[in-house]
Design a protein around this motif. Structure first.
Motif, PDB file in Angstrom:
ATOM      1  N   GLY A  32     -34.256 -33.393   6.312  1.00 27.25           N
ATOM      2  CA  GLY A  32     -34.290 -33.132   4.842  1.00 27.25           C
ATOM      3  C   GLY A  32     -34.714 -31.813   4.180  1.00 27.25           C
ATOM      4  O   GLY A  32     -35.112 -31.594   3.115  1.00 27.25           O
ATOM      5  N   GLN A  33     -35.052 -30.766   5.234  1.00 30.18           N
ATOM      6  CA  GLN A  33     -35.608 -29.673   4.567  1.00 30.18           C
ATOM      7  C   GLN A  33     -34.698 -28.494   4.509  1.00 30.18           C
ATOM      8  O   GLN A  33     -35.114 -27.654   3.669  1.00 30.18           O
ATOM      9  CB  GLN A  33     -36.584 -29.328   5.876  1.00 30.18           C
ATOM     10  N   CYS A  34     -33.624 -28.527   4.999  1.00 25.21           N
ATOM     11  CA  CYS A  34     -32.626 -27.367   4.948  1.00 25.21           C
ATOM     12  C   CYS A  34     -31.375 -27.368   3.898  1.00 25.21           C
ATOM     13  O   CYS A  34     -31.005 -26.410   3.366  1.00 25.21           O
ATOM     14  CB  CYS A  34     -32.234 -27.065   6.340  1.00 25.21           C
ATOM     15  N   GLY A  35     -31.080 -28.639   3.619  1.00 26.28           N
ATOM     16  CA  GLY A  35     -29.988 -28.823   2.771  1.00 26.28           C
ATOM     17  C   GLY A  35     -28.617 -28.678   3.363  1.00 26.28           C
ATOM     18  O   GLY A  35     -27.551 -28.792   2.723  1.00 26.28           O
ATOM     19  N   ALA A  36     -28.586 -28.171   4.572  1.00 26.88           N
ATOM     20  CA  ALA A  36     -27.137 -28.094   5.167  1.00 26.88           C
ATOM     21  C   ALA A  36     -26.435 -29.554   4.953  1.00 26.88           C
ATOM     22  O   ALA A  36     -25.071 -29.095   5.275  1.00 26.88           O
ATOM     23  CB  ALA A  36     -27.341 -27.563   6.763  1.00 26.88           C
ATOM     24  N   CYS A  37     -26.962 -30.454   5.196  1.00 26.24           N
ATOM     25  CA  CYS A  37     -26.256 -31.810   5.012  1.00 26.24           C
ATOM     26  C   CYS A  37     -25.924 -32.261   3.693  1.00 26.24           C
ATOM     27  O   CYS A  37     -25.540 -33.545   3.479  1.00 26.24           O
ATOM     28  CB  CYS A  37     -27.126 -32.799   5.863  1.00 26.24           C
ATOM     29  N   THR A  38     -26.079 -31.602   2.562  1.00 23.50           N
ATOM     30  CA  THR A  38     -26.109 -32.024   1.402  1.00 23.50           C
ATOM     31  C   THR A  38     -24.614 -32.595   1.218  1.00 23.50           C
ATOM     32  O   THR A  38     -23.763 -31.903   1.133  1.00 23.50           O
ATOM     33  CB  THR A  38     -26.386 -31.006   0.180  1.00 23.50           C
ATOM     34  N   VAL A  39     -24.391 -33.717   0.344  1.00 23.40           N
ATOM     35  CA  VAL A  39     -23.206 -33.993  -0.001  1.00 23.40           C
ATOM     36  C   VAL A  39     -23.492 -34.881  -1.450  1.00 23.40           C
ATOM     37  O   VAL A  39     -24.748 -34.710  -1.920  1.00 23.40           O
ATOM     38  CB  VAL A  39     -22.685 -35.342   0.921  1.00 23.40           C
ATOM     39  N   LEU A  40     -22.259 -35.055  -1.919  1.00 19.76           N
ATOM     40  CA  LEU A  40     -22.654 -36.063  -3.252  1.00 19.76           C
ATOM     41  C   LEU A  40     -22.375 -37.482  -3.374  1.00 19.76           C
ATOM     42  O   LEU A  40     -21.502 -38.106  -2.609  1.00 19.76           O
ATOM     43  CB  LEU A  40     -21.482 -35.425  -4.453  1.00 19.76           C
ATOM     44  N   LEU A  41     -23.480 -38.067  -3.348  1.00 20.24           N
ATOM     45  CA  LEU A  41     -23.519 -39.655  -3.275  1.00 20.24           C
ATOM     46  C   LEU A  41     -23.444 -40.343  -4.847  1.00 20.24           C
ATOM     47  O   LEU A  41     -24.503 -40.074  -5.541  1.00 20.24           O
ATOM     48  CB  LEU A  41     -24.668 -40.052  -2.666  1.00 20.24           C
ATOM     49  N   ASP A  42     -22.355 -40.835  -5.236  1.00 24.10           N
ATOM     50  CA  ASP A  42     -22.125 -41.299  -6.525  1.00 24.10           C
ATOM     51  C   ASP A  42     -22.390 -40.194  -7.561  1.00 24.10           C
ATOM     52  O   ASP A  42     -22.811 -40.322  -8.563  1.00 24.10           O
ATOM     53  CB  ASP A  42     -22.873 -42.452  -6.682  1.00 24.10           C
ATOM     54  N   GLY A  43     -21.952 -39.032  -7.035  1.00 22.07           N
ATOM     55  CA  GLY A  43     -22.060 -37.807  -8.036  1.00 22.07           C
ATOM     56  C   GLY A  43     -23.312 -37.069  -7.965  1.00 22.07           C
ATOM     57  O   GLY A  43     -23.505 -36.051  -8.682  1.00 22.07           O
TER      58      GLY A  43
END
Length: 167
Positions: free
Chosen positions: A46-57
């Motif tokens: 959870g430190q780099c943000g490469a896996c960021t998605v939108l969860l319920d917006g």
């Protein structure tokens, strides 16, 4: 003890029903079980943000969320941002501003930028809001601070997000 659970997710507008390991992260389910490789596994902490998605917006680090904890949620990945086959305005701005180098962080950056624009539209404050007048670029830098680009394309990323915010 039960080690798997049935799960329903609404991923990129499609209802997905699956049985998954209770320990599987949302990131792993998206990539390995649903075949959506756009979401990247970077640090897995959870430190780099490469896996960021939108969860319920809302933008989230999918590596930190157990998939079973978001049963029935709506998930949008970088693959689901396009409208009818065209690029999302943020994706267009990233391409126009050459806001990537190796591209590994780009899907997370783009999803984070889409979430950021929604937060701005809804009037959500950031840590800079209370400091008075700040530049658009400073606001973008603050709100995107959870997404790391190891290549250092930050100048172009900020310009792309600023352009998309102006649309």
């Amino acid at each position: 003890m039960r080690t798997t659970s049935d799960l329903t997710l609404h991923v990129n507008g499609q209802r997905q029903q699956l049985r998954t390991d209770n320990r599987a992260t949302l990131l792993d389910v998206l990539r390995e079980e649903l075949g959506l490789p756009g979401t990247k596994k970077g640090c897995d902490h959870g430190q780099c943000g490469a896996c960021t998605v939108l969860l319920d917006g809302r933008r989230v680090n999918s590596c930190l969320i157990l998939a079973v904890s978001v049963d029935a949620a709506a998930v949008t990945t970088v693959e689901g941002l396009n409208d009818g086959g065209g690029l999302h305005p943020v994706q267009e701005a990233f391409a126009a501003h050459d806001a990537l180098q190796c591209g590994y962080c780009t899907p997370g950056q783009v999803c984070s930028a889409v979430g950021l624009l929604d937060e701005l539209e809804q009037g959500w404050p950031s840590v800079l809001t209370s400091t008075g007048k700040v530049s658009v670029e400073d606001e973008i830098r603050e709100r995107m601070s959870g997404n790391i680009c190891r290549c250092g394309a930050y100048v172009n990323i900020v310009a792309a997000v600023a352009e998309a915010a102006g649309r």
